[in-house]
Design a protein around this motif. Structure first.
Motif, PDB file in Angstrom:
ATOM      1  N   VAL A 219      -2.039  -0.497   2.262  1.00 63.86           N
ATOM      2  CA  VAL A 219      -2.334   0.934   2.140  1.00 63.86           C
ATOM      3  C   VAL A 219      -3.664   1.182   1.424  1.00 63.86           C
ATOM      4  N   MET A 220      -3.840   0.556   0.247  1.00 57.30           N
ATOM      5  CA  MET A 220      -5.034   0.843  -0.554  1.00 57.30           C
ATOM      6  C   MET A 220      -6.307   0.309   0.094  1.00 57.30           C
TER       7      MET A 220
ATOM      8  N   CYS B 173      -6.860  -6.551  -2.877  1.00 58.06           N
ATOM      9  CA  CYS B 173      -5.952  -5.405  -2.725  1.00 58.06           C
ATOM     10  C   CYS B 173      -4.517  -5.852  -2.484  1.00 58.06           C
ATOM     11  N   VAL B 174      -4.177  -7.063  -2.881  1.00 54.52           N
ATOM     12  CA  VAL B 174      -2.784  -7.493  -2.725  1.00 54.52           C
ATOM     13  C   VAL B 174      -1.981  -7.010  -3.928  1.00 54.52           C
ATOM     14  N   ARG B 175      -0.671  -7.062  -3.789  1.00 55.56           N
ATOM     15  CA  ARG B 175       0.178  -6.682  -4.927  1.00 55.56           C
ATOM     16  C   ARG B 175       0.103  -7.768  -6.002  1.00 55.56           C
TER      17      ARG B 175
ATOM     18  N   ASN C 242      -8.150 -15.590   4.023  1.00 58.73           N
ATOM     19  CA  ASN C 242      -8.739 -14.926   2.857  1.00 58.73           C
ATOM     20  C   ASN C 242     -10.054 -15.579   2.427  1.00 58.73           C
TER      21      ASN C 242
ATOM     22  N   ALA D 279      -5.361  -4.529  -8.582  1.00 56.34           N
ATOM     23  CA  ALA D 279      -3.936  -4.745  -8.891  1.00 56.34           C
ATOM     24  C   ALA D 279      -3.578  -4.138 -10.241  1.00 56.34           C
ATOM     25  N   ALA D 280      -2.486  -3.403 -10.284  1.00 59.39           N
ATOM     26  CA  ALA D 280      -2.051  -2.789 -11.535  1.00 59.39           C
ATOM     27  C   ALA D 280      -1.496  -3.860 -12.469  1.00 59.39           C
TER      28      ALA D 280
ATOM     29  N   HIS E 215      -5.748 -10.295   6.522  1.00 60.48           N
ATOM     30  CA  HIS E 215      -4.297 -10.154   6.504  1.00 60.48           C
ATOM     31  C   HIS E 215      -3.720 -11.273   7.341  1.00 60.48           C
ATOM     32  N   TYR E 216      -2.488 -11.679   7.021  1.00 60.23           N
ATOM     33  CA  TYR E 216      -1.929 -12.805   7.777  1.00 60.23           C
ATOM     34  C   TYR E 216      -1.248 -12.372   9.073  1.00 60.23           C
ATOM     35  N   ARG E 217      -1.182 -11.040   9.309  1.00 57.47           N
ATOM     36  CA  ARG E 217      -0.553 -10.586  10.559  1.00 57.47           C
ATOM     37  C   ARG E 217      -1.588  -9.990  11.507  1.00 57.47           C
TER      38      ARG E 217
HETATM   39  N1  LIG Z   1      -0.604   2.420  -3.972  1.00 59.40           N
HETATM   40  C1  LIG Z   1      -1.309   2.965  -4.950  1.00 59.40           C
HETATM   41  O1  LIG Z   1      -1.335   4.161  -5.153  1.00 59.40           O
HETATM   42  C2  LIG Z   1      -2.168   2.079  -5.821  1.00 59.40           C
HETATM   43  C3  LIG Z   1      -3.090   2.683  -6.694  1.00 59.40           C
HETATM   44  C4  LIG Z   1      -3.894   1.853  -7.467  1.00 59.40           C
HETATM   45  C5  LIG Z   1      -3.775   0.474  -7.370  1.00 59.40           C
HETATM   46  N2  LIG Z   1      -2.853  -0.078  -6.544  1.00 59.40           N
HETATM   47  C6  LIG Z   1      -2.779  -1.542  -6.454  1.00 59.40           C
HETATM   48  O2  LIG Z   1      -3.274  -1.867  -5.172  1.00 59.40           O
HETATM   49  C7  LIG Z   1      -2.677  -3.062  -4.720  1.00 59.40           C
HETATM   50  C8  LIG Z   1      -2.219  -2.861  -3.299  1.00 59.40           C
HETATM   51  O3  LIG Z   1      -1.298  -1.797  -3.258  1.00 59.40           O
HETATM   52  P1  LIG Z   1      -0.852  -1.195  -1.856  1.00 59.40           P
HETATM   53  O4  LIG Z   1      -0.083   0.030  -2.184  1.00 59.40           O
HETATM   54  O5  LIG Z   1      -2.013  -1.126  -0.930  1.00 59.40           O
HETATM   55  O6  LIG Z   1       0.165  -2.354  -1.385  1.00 59.40           O
HETATM   56  P2  LIG Z   1       0.479  -2.865   0.094  1.00 59.40           P
HETATM   57  O7  LIG Z   1       0.403  -1.747   1.061  1.00 59.40           O
HETATM   58  O8  LIG Z   1       1.710  -3.700   0.011  1.00 59.40           O
HETATM   59  O9  LIG Z   1      -0.770  -3.815   0.411  1.00 59.40           O
HETATM   60  C9  LIG Z   1      -0.842  -5.167   0.095  1.00 59.40           C
HETATM   61  C10 LIG Z   1      -1.094  -5.912   1.387  1.00 59.40           C
HETATM   62  O10 LIG Z   1      -1.370  -7.274   1.087  1.00 59.40           O
HETATM   63  C11 LIG Z   1      -0.714  -8.079   2.062  1.00 59.40           C
HETATM   64  N3  LIG Z   1      -0.570  -9.434   1.532  1.00 59.40           N
HETATM   65  C12 LIG Z   1       0.458  -9.965   0.827  1.00 59.40           C
HETATM   66  N4  LIG Z   1       0.183 -11.253   0.495  1.00 59.40           N
HETATM   67  C13 LIG Z   1      -1.063 -11.506   0.999  1.00 59.40           C
HETATM   68  C14 LIG Z   1      -1.894 -12.661   0.983  1.00 59.40           C
HETATM   69  N5  LIG Z   1      -1.530 -13.790   0.380  1.00 59.40           N
HETATM   70  N6  LIG Z   1      -3.087 -12.577   1.602  1.00 59.40           N
HETATM   71  C15 LIG Z   1      -3.497 -11.440   2.228  1.00 59.40           C
HETATM   72  N7  LIG Z   1      -2.732 -10.317   2.276  1.00 59.40           N
HETATM   73  C16 LIG Z   1      -1.539 -10.360   1.665  1.00 59.40           C
HETATM   74  C17 LIG Z   1       0.593  -7.355   2.278  1.00 59.40           C
HETATM   75  O11 LIG Z   1       1.217  -7.755   3.477  1.00 59.40           O
HETATM   76  P3  LIG Z   1       2.820  -7.653   3.620  1.00 59.40           P
HETATM   77  O12 LIG Z   1       3.194  -6.275   3.228  1.00 59.40           O
HETATM   78  O13 LIG Z   1       3.040  -7.944   5.066  1.00 59.40           O
HETATM   79  O14 LIG Z   1       3.355  -8.682   2.699  1.00 59.40           O
HETATM   80  C18 LIG Z   1       0.125  -5.902   2.325  1.00 59.40           C
HETATM   81  O15 LIG Z   1      -0.304  -5.546   3.624  1.00 59.40           O
HETATM   82  C19 LIG Z   1      -1.540  -3.395  -5.683  1.00 59.40           C
HETATM   83  O16 LIG Z   1      -1.920  -4.498  -6.481  1.00 59.40           O
HETATM   84  C20 LIG Z   1      -1.391  -2.134  -6.528  1.00 59.40           C
HETATM   85  O17 LIG Z   1      -1.055  -2.454  -7.863  1.00 59.40           O
HETATM   86  C21 LIG Z   1      -2.069   0.690  -5.751  1.00 59.40           C
END
Ligand SMILES: NC(=O)c1ccc[n+]([C@@H]2O[C@H](COP(=O)([O-])OP(=O)(O)OC[C@H]3O[C@@H](n4cnc5c(N)ncnc54)[C@H](OP(=O)(O)O)[C@@H]3O)[C@@H](O)[C@H]2O)c1
Length: 276
Positions: A14-15, A72-74, A59, A99-100, A38-40
């Motif tokens: 998402v981010m 931007c991974v979790r 990556n 990452a938070a 991304h792996y997909r």
């Molecule tokens: N959402 C917010 O409002 C917000 C705000 C500020 C900061 N953040 C931070 O931003 C980061 C991402 O948040 P998000 O909401 O965008 O999460 P998200 O949608 O889950 O995005 C993370 C992406 O990384 C992929 N991923 C997982 N393992 C990976 C790997 N080894 N290599 C490459 N890609 C991989 C995930 O794929 P799968 O889902 O298929 O595993 C997912 O598509 C987090 O660390 C969060 O703390 C988020």
């Protein structure tokens, strides 16, 4: 400053999409200068179609093909990603993580020394280009790195500020908890509007309008919210009767306790991450 830079987003969720879309909207970089990993394949294809950006499954390839990389991974996926980047990481390449909760030390412990690194906390409102992004810098960053990051996050937020890292968890937690509190309050107020006889749509619109106007009024008048509330309440009138119930139900105390509880959890998670 960002012009001519190739930018990789590792973890195309998402981010990453919000940040890439913000960059493209700003026209600071063309789609061919943005790389997402991304792996997909289906996710990469989706982003190629919606944003026109290039996708890779690896990556390391994303990192080595770019001038700066945004992680931007979790948080739980971060150790594996840093392990992949460890032997390609370069002191010429700015690395940013959004990452938070993961402290700068967490990254430095897993990467070679001398890597310029910025811990960034973009706003939840990045999609609507509102709010403030906080940045904390490691000792290897320069004024140019800061300018790059400020420009990048400036495309998705109203303000970009530099914070000492000791304030980053409070900045993050306060932002997310206040947002949740306002959403909860809005939800309750919309229901209340229906209960006093407003049609649902009118209640929804009016509740939003009142919350936005109340916040703008605090900003414009620079008066403490408590003073504005006092001015709102005519003695013996209607509003003060409602405020009395809000006080009895400890709405203020609940809001304060909610933020403190979230902060306690953030400190715990940051400590666990730093020790890992
Ligand atoms: N959402 C917010 O409002 C917000 C705000 C500020 C900061 N953040 C931070 O931003 C980061 C991402 O948040 P998000 O909401 O965008 O999460 P998200 O949608 O889950 O995005 C993370 C992406 O990384 C992929 N991923 C997982 N393992 C990976 C790997 N080894 N290599 C490459 N890609 C991989 C995930 O794929 P799968 O889902 O298929 O595993 C997912 O598509 C987090 O660390 C969060 O703390 C988020």
């Amino acid at each position: 400053m960002l012009e001519g830079q190739r930018i990789a987003f590792i973890g195309a969720g998402v981010m990453a999409e919000v940040l890439a879309a913000g960059l493209l909207r700003s026209k600071l970089v063309p789609p061919e200068s943005i790389l997402v990993s991304h792996y997909r394949d289906d996710r990469l294809e989706q982003l190629r179609q919606s944003l026109g950006v290039k996708g890779v499954r690896d990556n390391r390839e994303a990192y080595t093909s770019a001038d700066l990389t945004v992680l931007c991974v979790r948080p739980q996926a971060m150790p594996a990603v840093l392990e992949e980047l460890r032997d390609v990481a370069s002191a010429d390449h700015l690395l940013i993580s959004i990452a938070a909760g993961l402290p700068i030390r967490f990254y430095e412990n897993r990467l070679p020394s001398g890597i310029p690194f910025i811990r960034a906390m973009p706003t939840f409102f990045a999609q609507i280009k509102m709010g403030t992004t906080g940045l904390s810098l490691n000792k290897d960053t320069t004024a140019d790195h800061l300018a790059l990051a400020s420009r990048l996050f400036g495309t998705v937020s109203e303000n970009v500020i530099v914070l000492p890292e000791s304030e980053m968890d409070a900045f993050t937690t306060f932002g997310s908890t206040t947002t949740a509190a306002v959403y909860m309050l809005l939800d309750a107020l919309i229901t209340a509007g229906s209960l006093v006889g407003l049609r649902h749509q009118a209640s929804h619109a009016r509740a939003i309008e009142q919350v936005v106007a109340a916040a703008r009024n605090v900003e414009a008048t620079e008066k403490p919210p408590a003073q504005l509330m006092e001015e709102l309440c005519t003695p013996g009138g209607v509003t003060v009767e409602g405020v009395k119930v809000l006080e009895e139900r400890a709405v203020r105390g609940a809001a304060i306790d909610g933020v403190l509880a979230a902060m306690k959890r953030a400190v715990r998670l940051a400590k666990d991450a730093a020790d890992a």
